[in-house]
Design a protein around this motif. Structure first.
Motif, mmCIF file in Angstrom:
data_model
loop_
_atom_site.group_PDB
_atom_site.id
_atom_site.type_symbol
_atom_site.label_atom_id
_atom_site.label_comp_id
_atom_site.label_asym_id
_atom_site.label_seq_id
_atom_site.Cartn_x
_atom_site.Cartn_y
_atom_site.Cartn_z
ATOM 1 N N PRO A 44 0.830 -1.216 0.000
ATOM 2 C CA PRO A 44 0.000 0.000 0.000
ATOM 3 C C PRO A 44 0.861 1.260 0.000
ATOM 4 C CG PRO A 44 0.071 -0.955 2.198
ATOM 5 C CD PRO A 44 0.754 -1.949 1.276
ATOM 6 N N THR A 45 0.359 2.319 -0.613
ATOM 7 C CA THR A 45 1.051 3.605 -0.601
ATOM 8 C C THR A 45 0.132 4.671 -0.006
ATOM 9 O OG1 THR A 45 0.332 4.170 -2.843
ATOM 10 C CG2 THR A 45 2.441 3.015 -2.615
ATOM 11 N N PHE A 46 0.749 5.683 0.581
ATOM 12 C CA PHE A 46 0.021 6.734 1.277
ATOM 13 C C PHE A 46 0.545 8.094 0.825
ATOM 14 C CE2 PHE A 46 0.207 2.923 3.800
ATOM 15 C CZ PHE A 46 -1.076 2.763 4.321
ATOM 16 N N ASN A 47 -0.301 9.115 0.966
ATOM 17 C CA ASN A 47 0.104 10.462 0.564
ATOM 18 C C ASN A 47 0.991 11.136 1.595
ATOM 19 O OD1 ASN A 47 -1.321 10.467 -1.877
ATOM 20 N ND2 ASN A 47 -3.221 11.092 -0.860
ATOM 21 N N SER A 48 0.931 10.655 2.837
ATOM 22 C CA SER A 48 1.700 11.274 3.912
ATOM 23 C C SER A 48 2.213 10.196 4.858
ATOM 24 C CB SER A 48 0.824 12.268 4.684
ATOM 25 O OG SER A 48 1.438 12.659 5.898
ATOM 26 N N ILE A 49 3.369 10.434 5.442
ATOM 27 C CA ILE A 49 3.927 9.492 6.415
ATOM 28 C C ILE A 49 3.008 9.368 7.628
ATOM 29 C CG2 ILE A 49 5.322 11.276 7.545
ATOM 30 C CD1 ILE A 49 6.407 7.607 7.001
ATOM 31 N N ALA A 50 2.265 10.436 7.922
ATOM 32 C CA ALA A 50 1.346 10.406 9.063
ATOM 33 C C ALA A 50 0.172 9.470 8.823
ATOM 34 C CB ALA A 50 0.835 11.817 9.355
ATOM 35 N N ASP A 51 -0.130 9.172 7.560
ATOM 36 C CA ASP A 51 -1.276 8.323 7.230
ATOM 37 C C ASP A 51 -0.947 6.831 7.247
ATOM 38 O OD1 ASP A 51 -2.780 10.618 6.797
ATOM 39 O OD2 ASP A 51 -2.295 10.685 4.652
ATOM 40 N N VAL A 52 0.316 6.485 7.324
ATOM 41 C CA VAL A 52 0.719 5.080 7.238
ATOM 42 C C VAL A 52 0.207 4.311 8.455
ATOM 43 C CG1 VAL A 52 2.655 3.468 7.109
ATOM 44 C CG2 VAL A 52 2.769 5.665 5.898
ATOM 45 N N ASN A 53 -0.521 3.248 8.209
ATOM 46 C CA ASN A 53 -1.068 2.434 9.298
ATOM 47 C C ASN A 53 -0.533 1.002 9.249
ATOM 48 O OD1 ASN A 53 -2.369 1.438 7.063
ATOM 49 N ND2 ASN A 53 -4.448 2.021 7.717
ATOM 50 N N VAL A 54 0.639 0.837 8.645
ATOM 51 C CA VAL A 54 1.271 -0.469 8.497
ATOM 52 C C VAL A 54 2.441 -0.560 9.473
ATOM 53 C CG1 VAL A 54 2.468 -2.028 6.914
ATOM 54 C CG2 VAL A 54 0.621 -0.559 6.067
ATOM 55 N N GLU A 55 2.551 -1.673 10.168
ATOM 56 C CA GLU A 55 3.641 -1.854 11.124
ATOM 57 C C GLU A 55 4.967 -1.997 10.386
ATOM 58 O OE1 GLU A 55 5.087 -5.082 14.524
ATOM 59 O OE2 GLU A 55 2.997 -5.051 13.841
ATOM 60 N N ALA A 56 5.985 -1.291 10.880
ATOM 61 C CA ALA A 56 7.296 -1.328 10.222
ATOM 62 C C ALA A 56 8.407 -1.164 11.251
ATOM 63 C CB ALA A 56 7.386 -0.237 9.157
ATOM 64 N N ASP A 57 9.635 -1.473 10.822
ATOM 65 C CA ASP A 57 10.807 -1.384 11.689
ATOM 66 C C ASP A 57 11.669 -0.157 11.410
ATOM 67 O OD1 ASP A 57 10.340 -4.023 12.859
ATOM 68 O OD2 ASP A 57 11.002 -4.829 10.919
ATOM 69 N N VAL A 58 11.548 0.397 10.184
ATOM 70 C CA VAL A 58 12.437 1.484 9.786
ATOM 71 C C VAL A 58 11.846 2.201 8.579
ATOM 72 C CG1 VAL A 58 13.785 -0.010 8.246
ATOM 73 C CG2 VAL A 58 14.867 2.030 9.229
ATOM 74 N N VAL A 59 12.215 3.467 8.422
ATOM 75 C CA VAL A 59 11.816 4.253 7.254
ATOM 76 C C VAL A 59 13.059 4.586 6.441
ATOM 77 C CG1 VAL A 59 10.827 6.421 6.425
ATOM 78 C CG2 VAL A 59 9.820 5.272 8.405
ATOM 79 N N ILE A 60 12.978 4.379 5.127
ATOM 80 C CA ILE A 60 14.026 4.836 4.215
ATOM 81 C C ILE A 60 13.500 6.075 3.517
ATOM 82 C CG2 ILE A 60 15.481 4.288 2.236
ATOM 83 C CD1 ILE A 60 15.075 1.319 2.875
ATOM 84 N N ASP A 61 14.196 7.193 3.643
ATOM 85 C CA ASP A 61 13.717 8.450 3.090
ATOM 86 C C ASP A 61 14.596 8.938 1.944
ATOM 87 O OD1 ASP A 61 12.248 11.051 3.051
ATOM 88 O OD2 ASP A 61 14.216 11.804 3.669
ATOM 89 N N PHE A 62 14.027 8.942 0.756
ATOM 90 C CA PHE A 62 14.630 9.573 -0.420
ATOM 91 C C PHE A 62 13.538 10.442 -1.016
ATOM 92 C CE2 PHE A 62 18.434 6.806 -1.022
ATOM 93 C CZ PHE A 62 19.304 7.761 -1.516
ATOM 94 N N SER A 63 13.292 11.599 -0.411
ATOM 95 C CA SER A 63 12.160 12.403 -0.864
ATOM 96 C C SER A 63 12.605 13.825 -1.171
ATOM 97 C CB SER A 63 11.047 12.374 0.187
ATOM 98 O OG SER A 63 11.515 12.830 1.449
ATOM 99 N N ASN A 64 12.037 14.787 -0.455
ATOM 100 C CA ASN A 64 12.323 16.195 -0.693
ATOM 101 C C ASN A 64 12.520 16.891 0.648
ATOM 102 O OD1 ASN A 64 11.413 19.177 -1.115
ATOM 103 N ND2 ASN A 64 11.827 18.411 -3.177
ATOM 104 N N ALA A 65 13.408 17.858 0.681
ATOM 105 C CA ALA A 65 13.724 18.538 1.934
ATOM 106 C C ALA A 65 12.486 19.185 2.568
ATOM 107 C CB ALA A 65 14.802 19.599 1.696
ATOM 108 N N SER A 66 11.522 19.569 1.748
ATOM 109 C CA SER A 66 10.328 20.236 2.278
ATOM 110 C C SER A 66 9.500 19.332 3.191
ATOM 111 C CB SER A 66 9.453 20.737 1.124
ATOM 112 O OG SER A 66 8.994 19.659 0.334
ATOM 113 N N GLY A 67 9.669 18.015 3.072
ATOM 114 C CA GLY A 67 8.881 17.093 3.890
ATOM 115 C C GLY A 67 9.619 16.498 5.064
ATOM 116 N N VAL A 68 10.862 16.904 5.271
ATOM 117 C CA VAL A 68 11.690 16.268 6.304
ATOM 118 C C VAL A 68 11.203 16.569 7.711
ATOM 119 C CG1 VAL A 68 13.982 16.338 7.372
ATOM 120 C CG2 VAL A 68 13.758 15.983 4.914
#
Length: 253
Positions: A44-68
């Motif tokens: 599944p994909t989400f528009n925002s990291i705040a919307d993610v409801n999937v259990e995970a161990d780590v986030v890999i971030d390759f996005s944009n500085a505006s969202g950091v």
């Protein structure tokens, strides 16, 4: 099996990392985050990291500085470690990274490749030996014409490495066009080239009297950064709060 969220999954590096993770038995991308593009993945994909409801161990971030900033706040609240690969962060954002690292594990690196991180280790020794022997230090970096920040985060990291090794009192200079004077001794010049589809070239030049030593790294594919990011994610999963870098993940310290 490490469960990872890919932040920026529809970007160039997002696609690369998803493909690498699919071939790795030790990690799985369980969710993606991206404001742009459609969901063409098995997860599944989400528009925002705040919307993610999937259990995970780590986030890999390759996005944009505006969202950091949002990323750091959400991950701190969810106790999610972050492999932070996005470059071009402001001073305020870098301070935010340090604050967040008191709560969660953060691995921040301007360049995820094994080769660049080995180069940084070599440069420490080179700068110690050569800066005190009258060698001038210059960095030239080249990237594709779509890259937004300049100089590159990798170039800045290389400059910081050689500056620290040489005593820490060098000035970074990005443009000499307004000056008409000979080159000061305590200066590191950093030049940026943008053109075509150059993935990433970095040259560190030590110019002495009658001799020049150049350390070079050429990236021919974004896959080298993706492989490093995946290894970093596997390393960071389960780590206590704090700041880490690729030298930790690669055992180079």
């Amino acid at each position: 099996m490490v469960k990872a969220i890919m932040n920026g999954c529809n970007g160039r590096m997002g696609h690369v990392i998803v493909d690498i993770a699919e071939a790795d038995n030790d990690i799985s991308i369980v969710a993606g985050v991206d404001k742009f593009g459609e969901n063409n993945y098995s997860f599944p994909t989400f528009n925002s990291i705040a919307d993610v409801n999937v259990e995970a161990d780590v986030v890999i971030d390759f996005s944009n500085a505006s969202g950091v900033d949002e990323l750091l706040d959400v991950c701190a609240d969810k106790n999610l470690p972050v492999v932070l690969c996005t470059t071009g962060l402001s001073d305020d954002q870098l301070a935010h990274v340090n604050v967040a690292s008191k709560k969660i594990a953060i691995l921040k690196s301007a360049n995820m490749s094994v080769g660049v991180n080995v180069l940084m280790k070599v440069l420490k020794e080179a700068a110690k030996a050569l800066a005190g022997s009258g060698f001038d230090m210059e960095i030239v970096e080249k990237h594709h014409n779509q890259k937004l920040d300049a100089p590159s985060g990798t170039a800045m990291s290389l400059a910081e490495v050689i500056n620290d090794a040489a005593g820490g009192d060098y000035e970074f200079v990005y443009d000499r066009s307004a000056r008409r004077e000979k080159r000061p001794e305590k200066e590191i010049g950093i030049s940026a080239v943008r053109g075509g589809t150059i993935v990433g070239d970095h040259d560190v030049i030590f110019a002495g009297t009658d001799e020049v030593i150049t350390f070079s790294h050429r990236a021919y594919s974004r896959a080298i950064f993706g492989k490093g990011a995946v290894e970093a994610a596997k390393f960071l999963s389960g780590k206590p709060a704090g700041m880490y870098d690729m030298s930790d993940a690669l055992g180079l310290k």
